[in-house]
Design a protein around this motif. Structure first.
Motif, PDB file in Angstrom:
ATOM      1  N   LYS A 189     -48.945 -19.892  19.580  1.00 53.89           N
ATOM      2  CA  LYS A 189     -49.245 -18.877  18.569  1.00 53.89           C
ATOM      3  C   LYS A 189     -49.366 -19.519  17.191  1.00 53.89           C
ATOM      4  O   LYS A 189     -48.888 -20.623  16.950  1.00 53.89           O
ATOM      5  N   ASN A 190     -49.981 -18.775  16.309  1.00 57.64           N
ATOM      6  CA  ASN A 190     -50.162 -19.204  14.922  1.00 57.64           C
ATOM      7  C   ASN A 190     -49.510 -18.172  14.007  1.00 57.64           C
ATOM      8  O   ASN A 190     -49.965 -17.034  13.906  1.00 57.64           O
ATOM      9  N   ALA A 191     -48.444 -18.589  13.333  1.00 54.64           N
ATOM     10  CA  ALA A 191     -47.719 -17.685  12.437  1.00 54.64           C
ATOM     11  C   ALA A 191     -48.191 -17.781  10.992  1.00 54.64           C
ATOM     12  O   ALA A 191     -47.589 -17.174  10.101  1.00 54.64           O
ATOM     13  N   GLY A 192     -49.249 -18.568  10.745  1.00 56.83           N
ATOM     14  CA  GLY A 192     -49.734 -18.726   9.377  1.00 56.83           C
ATOM     15  C   GLY A 192     -50.710 -17.647   8.970  1.00 56.83           C
ATOM     16  O   GLY A 192     -50.823 -16.597   9.604  1.00 56.83           O
ATOM     17  N   GLN A 193     -51.458 -17.941   7.883  1.00 59.82           N
ATOM     18  CA  GLN A 193     -52.416 -16.979   7.333  1.00 59.82           C
ATOM     19  C   GLN A 193     -53.864 -17.351   7.621  1.00 59.82           C
ATOM     20  O   GLN A 193     -54.769 -16.540   7.408  1.00 59.82           O
ATOM     21  N   THR A 194     -54.080 -18.596   8.089  1.00 62.74           N
ATOM     22  CA  THR A 194     -55.444 -19.075   8.346  1.00 62.74           C
ATOM     23  C   THR A 194     -55.494 -19.730   9.717  1.00 62.74           C
ATOM     24  O   THR A 194     -54.458 -20.113  10.276  1.00 62.74           O
ATOM     25  N   PRO A 195     -56.684 -19.888  10.287  1.00 57.03           N
ATOM     26  CA  PRO A 195     -56.796 -20.463  11.630  1.00 57.03           C
ATOM     27  C   PRO A 195     -56.366 -21.928  11.688  1.00 57.03           C
ATOM     28  O   PRO A 195     -56.442 -22.665  10.699  1.00 57.03           O
ATOM     29  N   ALA A 196     -55.916 -22.330  12.869  1.00 55.94           N
ATOM     30  CA  ALA A 196     -55.637 -23.736  13.167  1.00 55.94           C
ATOM     31  C   ALA A 196     -56.821 -24.276  13.963  1.00 55.94           C
ATOM     32  O   ALA A 196     -57.221 -23.680  14.967  1.00 55.94           O
ATOM     33  N   HIS A 197     -57.373 -25.394  13.509  1.00 55.83           N
ATOM     34  CA  HIS A 197     -58.574 -25.949  14.128  1.00 55.83           C
ATOM     35  C   HIS A 197     -58.233 -27.196  14.951  1.00 55.83           C
ATOM     36  O   HIS A 197     -57.219 -27.866  14.715  1.00 55.83           O
ATOM     37  N   LEU A 212     -59.124 -26.346  20.564  1.00 56.37           N
ATOM     38  CA  LEU A 212     -59.219 -24.896  20.402  1.00 56.37           C
ATOM     39  C   LEU A 212     -58.971 -24.478  18.956  1.00 56.37           C
ATOM     40  O   LEU A 212     -58.380 -25.213  18.163  1.00 56.37           O
ATOM     41  N   VAL A 213     -59.422 -23.285  18.639  1.00 55.23           N
ATOM     42  CA  VAL A 213     -59.109 -22.635  17.358  1.00 55.23           C
ATOM     43  C   VAL A 213     -58.104 -21.533  17.640  1.00 55.23           C
ATOM     44  O   VAL A 213     -58.384 -20.618  18.424  1.00 55.23           O
ATOM     45  N   ILE A 214     -56.933 -21.644  17.015  1.00 56.56           N
ATOM     46  CA  ILE A 214     -55.890 -20.629  17.191  1.00 56.56           C
ATOM     47  C   ILE A 214     -55.866 -19.768  15.937  1.00 56.56           C
ATOM     48  O   ILE A 214     -55.494 -20.227  14.852  1.00 56.56           O
ATOM     49  N   HIS A 215     -56.265 -18.529  16.090  1.00 58.84           N
ATOM     50  CA  HIS A 215     -56.311 -17.617  14.947  1.00 58.84           C
ATOM     51  C   HIS A 215     -54.916 -17.048  14.663  1.00 58.84           C
ATOM     52  O   HIS A 215     -54.085 -16.928  15.567  1.00 58.84           O
ATOM     53  N   PRO A 216     -54.661 -16.678  13.424  1.00 63.31           N
ATOM     54  CA  PRO A 216     -53.352 -16.102  13.099  1.00 63.31           C
ATOM     55  C   PRO A 216     -53.224 -14.681  13.624  1.00 63.31           C
ATOM     56  O   PRO A 216     -54.212 -14.040  13.998  1.00 63.31           O
ATOM     57  N   GLY A 217     -51.997 -14.202  13.633  1.00 63.12           N
ATOM     58  CA  GLY A 217     -51.767 -12.819  14.048  1.00 63.12           C
ATOM     59  C   GLY A 217     -51.348 -12.714  15.500  1.00 63.12           C
ATOM     60  O   GLY A 217     -50.586 -13.532  16.018  1.00 63.12           O
ATOM     61  N   TYR A 261     -49.428 -22.241  10.899  1.00 64.58           N
ATOM     62  CA  TYR A 261     -48.152 -22.709  11.458  1.00 64.58           C
ATOM     63  C   TYR A 261     -48.180 -22.405  12.958  1.00 64.58           C
ATOM     64  O   TYR A 261     -47.988 -21.260  13.366  1.00 64.58           O
ATOM     65  N   VAL A 262     -48.445 -23.435  13.756  1.00 61.22           N
ATOM     66  CA  VAL A 262     -48.609 -23.254  15.194  1.00 61.22           C
ATOM     67  C   VAL A 262     -47.299 -23.609  15.901  1.00 61.22           C
ATOM     68  O   VAL A 262     -46.674 -24.625  15.601  1.00 61.22           O
ATOM     69  N   TYR A 263     -46.907 -22.772  16.850  1.00 65.10           N
ATOM     70  CA  TYR A 263     -45.652 -22.976  17.577  1.00 65.10           C
ATOM     71  C   TYR A 263     -45.814 -22.469  19.005  1.00 65.10           C
ATOM     72  O   TYR A 263     -46.833 -21.857  19.359  1.00 65.10           O
ATOM     73  N   VAL A 264     -44.804 -22.744  19.828  1.00 68.81           N
ATOM     74  CA  VAL A 264     -44.847 -22.291  21.228  1.00 68.81           C
ATOM     75  C   VAL A 264     -43.822 -21.172  21.428  1.00 68.81           C
ATOM     76  O   VAL A 264     -42.747 -21.175  20.839  1.00 68.81           O
ATOM     77  N   ASP A 265     -44.199 -20.234  22.279  1.00 72.22           N
ATOM     78  CA  ASP A 265     -43.324 -19.139  22.665  1.00 72.22           C
ATOM     79  C   ASP A 265     -43.163 -19.204  24.186  1.00 72.22           C
ATOM     80  O   ASP A 265     -44.056 -18.790  24.921  1.00 72.22           O
ATOM     81  N   PRO A 266     -42.039 -19.782  24.671  1.00 71.21           N
ATOM     82  CA  PRO A 266     -41.882 -19.945  26.120  1.00 71.21           C
ATOM     83  C   PRO A 266     -41.721 -18.602  26.814  1.00 71.21           C
ATOM     84  O   PRO A 266     -41.059 -17.687  26.320  1.00 71.21           O
ATOM     85  N   GLY A 267     -42.358 -18.504  27.971  1.00 72.67           N
ATOM     86  CA  GLY A 267     -42.267 -17.266  28.733  1.00 72.67           C
ATOM     87  C   GLY A 267     -41.441 -17.446  29.989  1.00 72.67           C
ATOM     88  O   GLY A 267     -40.471 -18.209  30.016  1.00 72.67           O
ATOM     89  N   ASN A 268     -41.810 -16.769  31.027  1.00 69.31           N
ATOM     90  CA  ASN A 268     -41.077 -16.829  32.290  1.00 69.31           C
ATOM     91  C   ASN A 268     -41.374 -18.127  33.034  1.00 69.31           C
ATOM     92  O   ASN A 268     -42.441 -18.722  32.883  1.00 69.31           O
ATOM     93  N   GLY A 269     -40.406 -18.549  33.830  1.00 67.98           N
ATOM     94  CA  GLY A 269     -40.567 -19.759  34.619  1.00 67.98           C
ATOM     95  C   GLY A 269     -40.214 -19.534  36.077  1.00 67.98           C
ATOM     96  O   GLY A 269     -39.431 -18.637  36.416  1.00 67.98           O
ATOM     97  N   GLU A 270     -40.806 -20.354  36.905  1.00 67.40           N
ATOM     98  CA  GLU A 270     -40.531 -20.331  38.340  1.00 67.40           C
ATOM     99  C   GLU A 270     -39.760 -21.602  38.668  1.00 67.40           C
ATOM    100  O   GLU A 270     -40.343 -22.686  38.789  1.00 67.40           O
ATOM    101  N   ILE A 271     -38.417 -21.476  38.722  1.00 66.13           N
ATOM    102  CA  ILE A 271     -37.566 -22.638  39.001  1.00 66.13           C
ATOM    103  C   ILE A 271     -36.688 -22.281  40.205  1.00 66.13           C
ATOM    104  O   ILE A 271     -35.602 -21.700  40.064  1.00 66.13           O
TER     105      ILE A 271
END
Length: 261
Positions: free
Chosen positions: A144-152, A183-188, A121-131
């Motif tokens: 990030k990947n909130a699942g149990q296995t990698p995203a390929h 990219l491969v996004i690993h969980p955790g 389960y891949v999602y985005v975590d927004p951080g700081n911005g320069e506006i």
């Protein structure tokens, strides 16, 4: 079933013997007649004795009658039995087909549940911005990947722009360029960081519109990836910055535009 037969077969044999004795006794009583006093010849006496039989009881008479009727209407009985057999076979096929369908649905449901539990389960975590006025709009975020296995084969397409608010049209989504690495996004705890930027500086007019909430900075995009079951997945995201959020210097999730498969 066999255990029950083994347990009760002596009683069954005893019942059959009792029924045979009763039937033979009734047969003798019905067919044997005492010799009349007027009968004097031995031949008549012998003829009377020969009329006695143990095979004329109600049970055997009924069996002979059933056998006669069966023989007489053999064709009709065979046809009726064939119809009954066809109905039973059809019913058996229908029940088997329903059982097969239910089993297939159960297996598929178990597989779907396992995949939902194990997939990425891949999602985005927004951080700081320069506006800031006079500077290019620049926003950092983590994938990030909130699942149990990698995203390929993970690819991300994003865009940031100042747009009229409320939105007058849907924000367009484009496919990532072929040059974008997969990219491969690993969980955790692993995260992939990206920086989204609009090269043009934020103007004073745009800044005033952001404070008045007539315009907003919109950050939107989509993540394409494959899960461990080789299924294509997408995560669409949309955030905005303006109005009250402009004073808090914080991106807010939009009500629309955030979906996932």
């Amino acid at each position: 079933m066999l255990n029950r037969l083994k347990a009760y077969w002596p009683a069954a044999i005893l019942v059959l013997l009792i029924m045979a004795v009763i039937d033979g006794t009734l047969s003798s009583l019905l067919t044997c007649h005492p010799v009349s006093a007027q009968t004097s010849g031995s031949a008549d006496h012998q003829q009377t004795k020969e009329q006695c039989t143990a095979l004329g009881g109600p049970i055997l008479i009924s069996l002979r009658w059933i056998a006669g009727v069966t023989h007489k209407y053999e064709g009709l009985i065979t046809a009726a039995f064939t119809v009954v057999l066809a109905i039973f076979t059809g019913r058996l096929w229908y029940s088997t087909d329903k059982l097969w369908g239910a089993t297939t649905d159960l297996v598929k449901g178990a597989e779907d549940t396992a995949q939902r539990q194990l997939r990425a389960y891949v999602y985005v975590d927004p951080g700081n911005g320069e506006i800031r006025i006079g500077l290019p709009i620049s926003i950092a975020m983590l994938v990030k990947n909130a699942g149990q296995t990698p995203a390929h084969e993970t690819r991300v397409w994003t865009k940031v722009e100042v747009i009229d608010f409320p939105l007058r049209e849907n924000l367009k989504i484009e496919l990532p360029d072929d040059a974008v690495p997969k990219l491969v996004i690993h969980p955790g705890t692993f995260a992939y960081g990206i920086q989204i930027q609009r090269d043009a500086p934020l103007t004073a007019t745009e800044g005033a519109a952001l404070r008045a909430d007539s315009k907003r900075v919109f950050l939107w995009g989509v993540i394409f990836y494959k899960d461990v079951f080789n299924r294509d997945r997408e995560t669409h995201f949309r955030l905005s910055f303006g109005g009250e959020a402009f004073a808090m210097k914080k991106l807010q999730w939009c009500e629309d535009g955030n979906t996932a498969t």
